[in-house]
Design a protein around this motif. Structure first.
Motif, PDB file in Angstrom:
ATOM      1  N   ALA A  99     -27.560 -13.540  -3.830  1.00  0.00           N
ATOM      2  CA  ALA A  99     -28.327 -14.434  -2.883  1.00  0.00           C
ATOM      3  C   ALA A  99     -29.755 -14.228  -3.425  1.00  0.00           C
ATOM      4  O   ALA A  99     -30.339 -13.317  -3.607  1.00  0.00           O
ATOM      5  N   LEU A 100     -30.425 -15.576  -3.157  1.00  0.00           N
ATOM      6  CA  LEU A 100     -31.825 -15.250  -3.488  1.00  0.00           C
ATOM      7  C   LEU A 100     -32.653 -15.137  -2.241  1.00  0.00           C
ATOM      8  O   LEU A 100     -32.570 -15.024  -1.200  1.00  0.00           O
ATOM      9  N   THR A 101     -33.961 -14.515  -2.371  1.00  0.00           N
ATOM     10  CA  THR A 101     -34.678 -13.825  -1.437  1.00  0.00           C
ATOM     11  C   THR A 101     -35.977 -14.687  -1.558  1.00  0.00           C
ATOM     12  O   THR A 101     -36.577 -15.093  -2.694  1.00  0.00           O
ATOM     13  N   ALA A 102     -36.591 -14.979  -0.214  1.00  0.00           N
ATOM     14  CA  ALA A 102     -37.976 -15.556  -0.041  1.00  0.00           C
ATOM     15  C   ALA A 102     -39.011 -14.617  -0.272  1.00  0.00           C
ATOM     16  O   ALA A 102     -39.037 -13.616   0.314  1.00  0.00           O
ATOM     17  N   GLN A 103     -39.976 -15.018  -1.120  1.00  0.00           N
ATOM     18  CA  GLN A 103     -41.286 -13.981  -1.341  1.00  0.00           C
ATOM     19  C   GLN A 103     -42.321 -14.887  -1.483  1.00  0.00           C
ATOM     20  O   GLN A 103     -42.376 -16.132  -1.873  1.00  0.00           O
ATOM     21  N   SER A 104     -43.368 -14.373  -1.242  1.00  0.00           N
ATOM     22  CA  SER A 104     -44.799 -15.128  -1.250  1.00  0.00           C
ATOM     23  C   SER A 104     -45.220 -15.279  -2.677  1.00  0.00           C
ATOM     24  O   SER A 104     -45.258 -14.463  -3.639  1.00  0.00           O
ATOM     25  N   TYR A 105     -45.721 -16.588  -3.059  1.00  0.00           N
ATOM     26  CA  TYR A 105     -46.042 -16.768  -4.326  1.00  0.00           C
ATOM     27  C   TYR A 105     -47.629 -17.110  -4.285  1.00  0.00           C
ATOM     28  O   TYR A 105     -48.077 -18.021  -3.705  1.00  0.00           O
ATOM     29  N   GLN A 106     -48.382 -16.552  -5.202  1.00  0.00           N
ATOM     30  CA  GLN A 106     -49.645 -16.281  -5.182  1.00  0.00           C
ATOM     31  C   GLN A 106     -50.371 -16.449  -3.790  1.00  0.00           C
ATOM     32  O   GLN A 106     -51.518 -16.967  -3.828  1.00  0.00           O
ATOM     33  N   GLY A 107     -50.000 -15.914  -2.934  1.00  0.00           N
ATOM     34  CA  GLY A 107     -50.521 -15.954  -1.585  1.00  0.00           C
ATOM     35  C   GLY A 107     -50.527 -17.216  -1.074  1.00  0.00           C
ATOM     36  O   GLY A 107     -51.345 -17.503   0.146  1.00  0.00           O
ATOM     37  N   ARG A 108     -49.830 -18.153  -1.363  1.00  0.00           N
ATOM     38  CA  ARG A 108     -49.990 -19.533  -0.688  1.00  0.00           C
ATOM     39  C   ARG A 108     -48.821 -20.228  -0.789  1.00  0.00           C
ATOM     40  O   ARG A 108     -48.771 -21.649  -0.362  1.00  0.00           O
ATOM     41  N   GLY A 109     -47.633 -19.586  -0.687  1.00  0.00           N
ATOM     42  CA  GLY A 109     -46.390 -20.377  -0.358  1.00  0.00           C
ATOM     43  C   GLY A 109     -45.225 -19.501  -0.728  1.00  0.00           C
ATOM     44  O   GLY A 109     -45.402 -18.297  -1.295  1.00  0.00           O
ATOM     45  N   GLU A 110     -44.115 -19.777  -0.171  1.00  0.00           N
ATOM     46  CA  GLU A 110     -42.858 -19.106  -0.484  1.00  0.00           C
ATOM     47  C   GLU A 110     -42.126 -19.600  -1.608  1.00  0.00           C
ATOM     48  O   GLU A 110     -42.049 -20.817  -1.730  1.00  0.00           O
ATOM     49  N   VAL A 111     -41.355 -18.615  -2.374  1.00  0.00           N
ATOM     50  CA  VAL A 111     -40.547 -19.178  -3.450  1.00  0.00           C
ATOM     51  C   VAL A 111     -39.031 -18.398  -3.241  1.00  0.00           C
ATOM     52  O   VAL A 111     -39.265 -17.498  -2.593  1.00  0.00           O
ATOM     53  N   LEU A 112     -38.086 -18.913  -3.764  1.00  0.00           N
ATOM     54  CA  LEU A 112     -36.839 -18.134  -3.695  1.00  0.00           C
ATOM     55  C   LEU A 112     -36.631 -17.664  -5.177  1.00  0.00           C
ATOM     56  O   LEU A 112     -36.711 -18.064  -6.270  1.00  0.00           O
ATOM     57  N   LEU A 113     -36.475 -16.240  -4.928  1.00  0.00           N
ATOM     58  CA  LEU A 113     -36.342 -15.551  -6.360  1.00  0.00           C
ATOM     59  C   LEU A 113     -35.050 -14.849  -6.393  1.00  0.00           C
ATOM     60  O   LEU A 113     -34.433 -14.486  -5.400  1.00  0.00           O
ATOM     61  N   CYS A 114     -34.563 -14.718  -7.817  1.00  0.00           N
ATOM     62  CA  CYS A 114     -33.292 -14.101  -7.863  1.00  0.00           C
ATOM     63  C   CYS A 114     -33.471 -12.516  -8.004  1.00  0.00           C
ATOM     64  O   CYS A 114     -34.378 -12.193  -9.079  1.00  0.00           O
ATOM     65  N   PRO A 115     -33.005 -11.580  -7.309  1.00  0.00           N
ATOM     66  CA  PRO A 115     -33.536 -10.313  -7.356  1.00  0.00           C
ATOM     67  C   PRO A 115     -32.931  -9.801  -8.997  1.00  0.00           C
ATOM     68  O   PRO A 115     -33.827  -8.735  -9.447  1.00  0.00           O
ATOM     69  N   ALA A 116     -32.385 -10.277  -9.574  1.00  0.00           N
ATOM     70  CA  ALA A 116     -31.766  -9.938 -11.038  1.00  0.00           C
ATOM     71  C   ALA A 116     -32.969 -10.516 -12.054  1.00  0.00           C
ATOM     72  O   ALA A 116     -32.840 -10.287 -13.257  1.00  0.00           O
ATOM     73  N   GLY A 117     -33.817 -11.485 -11.615  1.00  0.00           N
ATOM     74  CA  GLY A 117     -34.856 -11.764 -12.572  1.00  0.00           C
ATOM     75  C   GLY A 117     -34.448 -13.209 -13.319  1.00  0.00           C
ATOM     76  O   GLY A 117     -34.920 -13.605 -14.223  1.00  0.00           O
ATOM     77  N   HIS A 118     -33.430 -13.930 -12.818  1.00  0.00           N
ATOM     78  CA  HIS A 118     -32.831 -15.003 -13.706  1.00  0.00           C
ATOM     79  C   HIS A 118     -33.986 -16.465 -13.412  1.00  0.00           C
ATOM     80  O   HIS A 118     -34.225 -17.135 -14.300  1.00  0.00           O
ATOM     81  N   ALA A 119     -34.123 -16.337 -12.101  1.00  0.00           N
ATOM     82  CA  ALA A 119     -35.123 -17.778 -12.024  1.00  0.00           C
ATOM     83  C   ALA A 119     -35.937 -17.524 -10.554  1.00  0.00           C
ATOM     84  O   ALA A 119     -35.640 -16.683  -9.691  1.00  0.00           O
ATOM     85  N   CYS A 120     -36.881 -18.470 -10.659  1.00  0.00           N
ATOM     86  CA  CYS A 120     -37.811 -18.698  -9.466  1.00  0.00           C
ATOM     87  C   CYS A 120     -37.569 -20.078  -8.966  1.00  0.00           C
ATOM     88  O   CYS A 120     -37.994 -21.136  -9.961  1.00  0.00           O
ATOM     89  N   TYR A 121     -37.291 -20.304  -7.850  1.00  0.00           N
ATOM     90  CA  TYR A 121     -36.961 -21.588  -7.271  1.00  0.00           C
ATOM     91  C   TYR A 121     -37.932 -22.021  -6.169  1.00  0.00           C
ATOM     92  O   TYR A 121     -37.772 -21.236  -4.932  1.00  0.00           O
ATOM     93  N   PRO A 122     -39.156 -22.845  -6.286  1.00  0.00           N
ATOM     94  CA  PRO A 122     -39.869 -23.486  -4.936  1.00  0.00           C
ATOM     95  C   PRO A 122     -38.895 -24.146  -4.113  1.00  0.00           C
ATOM     96  O   PRO A 122     -38.057 -24.801  -4.716  1.00  0.00           O
ATOM     97  N   PRO A 123     -38.913 -23.991  -2.669  1.00  0.00           N
ATOM     98  CA  PRO A 123     -38.286 -24.660  -1.893  1.00  0.00           C
ATOM     99  C   PRO A 123     -38.774 -25.994  -1.639  1.00  0.00           C
ATOM    100  O   PRO A 123     -38.165 -26.565  -0.685  1.00  0.00           O
ATOM    101  N   GLY A 124     -39.505 -26.757  -2.257  1.00  0.00           N
ATOM    102  CA  GLY A 124     -40.262 -27.802  -2.093  1.00  0.00           C
ATOM    103  C   GLY A 124     -39.616 -29.043  -2.797  1.00  0.00           C
ATOM    104  O   GLY A 124     -38.694 -28.715  -3.371  1.00  0.00           O
TER     105      GLY A 124
END
Length: 190
Positions: free
Chosen positions: A10-35
């Motif tokens: 399951a991907l988790t939402a985290q702040s990205y550079q203090g300016r928006g949310e991204v979805l991150l793979c906890p295993a470090g595979h990928a970063c997905y902006p929700p936009g």
């Protein structure tokens, strides 16, 4: 997208550079902006002053910004900017009084930025539910160290110059990890 396509975690939402949310793979595979998301901004001037708000919510709470927010489903651009302005500053401007001003992309957070402009005859404003403070300020009254999004400073300084001249052009901007660029597309009328 709820799960990483590589590992199924399951991907988790985290702040990205203090300016928006991204979805991150906890295993470090990928970063997905929700936009991409569509951000509308209200460049409102009263003479040579522009309307600012001190943000009450993250990201960048406690810092100053031009009133802005995200479009909601079913809104036109002008309706969205009119609503955001009212919610943040209690300034009521009919949607039809806004004109296109700045259009661009903020690629590192997958947002499309659309700034609309309107002029008012009074500096009357009040804190809305998302603001700690609001007001109309001249350029020399701004503490640029307290601005929420410094990458937008050139765009705001352009708005100040055009407010002083009372002539507004139309601009296209690209804001990336590498550059912040604002180009004049349509010059102000003579």
């Amino acid at each position: 997208m709820n799960y990483c396509p590589e590992c199924g975690i399951a991907l988790t939402a985290q702040s990205y550079q203090g300016r928006g949310e991204v979805l991150l793979c906890p295993a470090g595979h990928a970063c997905y902006p929700p936009g991409p998301k569509i951000l509308v901004a209200a460049f409102v001037n009263c003479g040579e002053k522009l309307l600012w708000m001190k943000r009450g919510n993250p990201p960048r709470a406690g810092h100053w910004a031009i009133p802005a927010g995200f479009m909601e489903n079913g809104e036109t651009l002008r309706e969205a900017v009119s609503r955001e302005l009212r919610e943040e500053t209690c300034v009521r401007i009919p949607p039809e009084n806004f004109s296109p001003y700045m259009i661009g992309s903020i690629s590192f957070i997958s947002e499309v930025y659309i700034g609309l402009h309107a002029s008012v005859d009074t500096t009357a404003c009040a804190c809305g539910e998302e603001a700690l403070d609001v007001g109309f300020f001249r350029e020399d009254e701004i503490d640029w160290a307290e601005v929420a999004y410094p990458s937008a400073n050139d765009a705001v300084k352009t708005a100040y110059r055009e407010a002083r001249e009372n002539r507004f052009g139309i601009y296209h901007g690209d804001f990336t990890d590498m550059i912040d660029r604002l180009d004049l597309v349509l010059p102000p009328p003579p």
